[in-house]
Design a protein around this motif. Structure first.
Motif, PDB file in Angstrom:
ATOM      1  N   LEU A  70      -7.562  -8.772  11.013  1.00 47.32           N
ATOM      2  CA  LEU A  70      -7.500  -9.913  10.099  1.00 47.32           C
ATOM      3  C   LEU A  70      -8.259  -9.559   8.827  1.00 47.32           C
ATOM      4  N   ALA A  71      -7.546  -9.434   7.715  1.00 48.99           N
ATOM      5  CA  ALA A  71      -8.177  -9.107   6.442  1.00 48.99           C
ATOM      6  C   ALA A  71      -8.594 -10.377   5.714  1.00 48.99           C
ATOM      7  N   LYS A  72      -7.733 -11.374   5.703  1.00 45.60           N
ATOM      8  CA  LYS A  72      -8.001 -12.680   5.100  1.00 45.60           C
ATOM      9  C   LYS A  72      -6.894 -13.624   5.557  1.00 45.60           C
ATOM     10  N   TYR A  73      -6.753 -14.746   4.904  1.00 49.86           N
ATOM     11  CA  TYR A  73      -5.729 -15.720   5.275  1.00 49.86           C
ATOM     12  C   TYR A  73      -4.684 -15.834   4.176  1.00 49.86           C
ATOM     13  N   CYS A  74      -3.422 -15.926   4.575  1.00 44.86           N
ATOM     14  CA  CYS A  74      -2.368 -16.266   3.617  1.00 44.86           C
ATOM     15  C   CYS A  74      -2.411 -17.774   3.365  1.00 44.86           C
ATOM     16  N   PHE A  75      -2.445 -18.566   4.432  1.00 45.11           N
ATOM     17  CA  PHE A  75      -2.633 -20.015   4.366  1.00 45.11           C
ATOM     18  C   PHE A  75      -3.555 -20.385   5.506  1.00 45.11           C
ATOM     19  N   GLU A  76      -4.798 -20.656   5.159  1.00 45.93           N
ATOM     20  CA  GLU A  76      -5.844 -20.915   6.143  1.00 45.93           C
ATOM     21  C   GLU A  76      -5.580 -22.203   6.889  1.00 45.93           C
ATOM     22  N   PRO A  77      -5.782 -22.325   8.155  1.00 42.90           N
ATOM     23  CA  PRO A  77      -6.204 -21.339   9.140  1.00 42.90           C
ATOM     24  C   PRO A  77      -5.056 -20.828   9.986  1.00 42.90           C
ATOM     25  N   ILE A  78      -3.819 -21.129   9.616  1.00 43.59           N
ATOM     26  CA  ILE A  78      -2.689 -20.842  10.503  1.00 43.59           C
ATOM     27  C   ILE A  78      -2.062 -19.478  10.240  1.00 43.59           C
ATOM     28  N   ILE A  79      -1.807 -19.161   8.986  1.00 43.76           N
ATOM     29  CA  ILE A  79      -1.097 -17.928   8.658  1.00 43.76           C
ATOM     30  C   ILE A  79      -2.110 -16.881   8.210  1.00 43.76           C
ATOM     31  N   LEU A  80      -2.169 -15.784   8.949  1.00 40.25           N
ATOM     32  CA  LEU A  80      -3.161 -14.742   8.730  1.00 40.25           C
ATOM     33  C   LEU A  80      -2.591 -13.614   7.893  1.00 40.25           C
ATOM     34  N   CYS A  81      -3.467 -12.937   7.171  1.00 38.56           N
ATOM     35  CA  CYS A  81      -3.100 -11.722   6.457  1.00 38.56           C
ATOM     36  C   CYS A  81      -3.643 -10.551   7.272  1.00 38.56           C
ATOM     37  N   CYS A  82      -2.741  -9.823   7.903  1.00 34.93           N
ATOM     38  CA  CYS A  82      -3.145  -8.725   8.787  1.00 34.93           C
ATOM     39  C   CYS A  82      -2.881  -7.389   8.094  1.00 34.93           C
ATOM     40  N   LYS A  83      -3.830  -6.478   8.249  1.00 29.65           N
ATOM     41  CA  LYS A  83      -3.682  -5.130   7.697  1.00 29.65           C
ATOM     42  C   LYS A  83      -3.747  -4.129   8.836  1.00 29.65           C
TER      43      LYS A  83
END
Length: 92
Positions: A70-83
């Motif tokens: 988990l790098a950060k959130y695209c839309f917190e807290p449901i959609i995660l930004c994964c790297k």
């Protein structure tokens, strides 16, 4: 109603079928809609999918898959930004 009853009292106990919900219930529904909309538009530290994709991430719902973090959130807290985890190099 008996005809002897005054006209002002006739129909006093009739319920309108046009408004099955009270105005208070409708107002609460509108307030919930506004609250949800506001929380989705003001998503705190979230930067959106464009920022995530630009930095090499991928937006995912729920959890990151194996090999990602988990790098950060695209839309917190449901959609995660994964790297993707970078391969670690060890010195011998």
């Amino acid at each position: 109603m008996p005809p002897s009853m005054p006209a002002a009292r006739r129909g006093f106990c009739k319920f309108s079928r046009a408004l099955p919900l009270s105005s208070r219930t409708k107002a609460m529904g509108i307030l919930w809609f506004i609250l949800i909309f506001a929380s989705l538009t003001s998503h705190g530290d979230a930067h959106g999918p464009d920022s995530c994709n630009h930095e090499g991430g991928l937006c995912r719902v729920g959890n990151c898959v194996s090999g990602e973090y988990l790098a950060k959130y695209c839309f917190e807290p449901i959609i995660l930004c994964c790297k993707t985890l970078s391969p670690t190099t060890t010195k011998s």
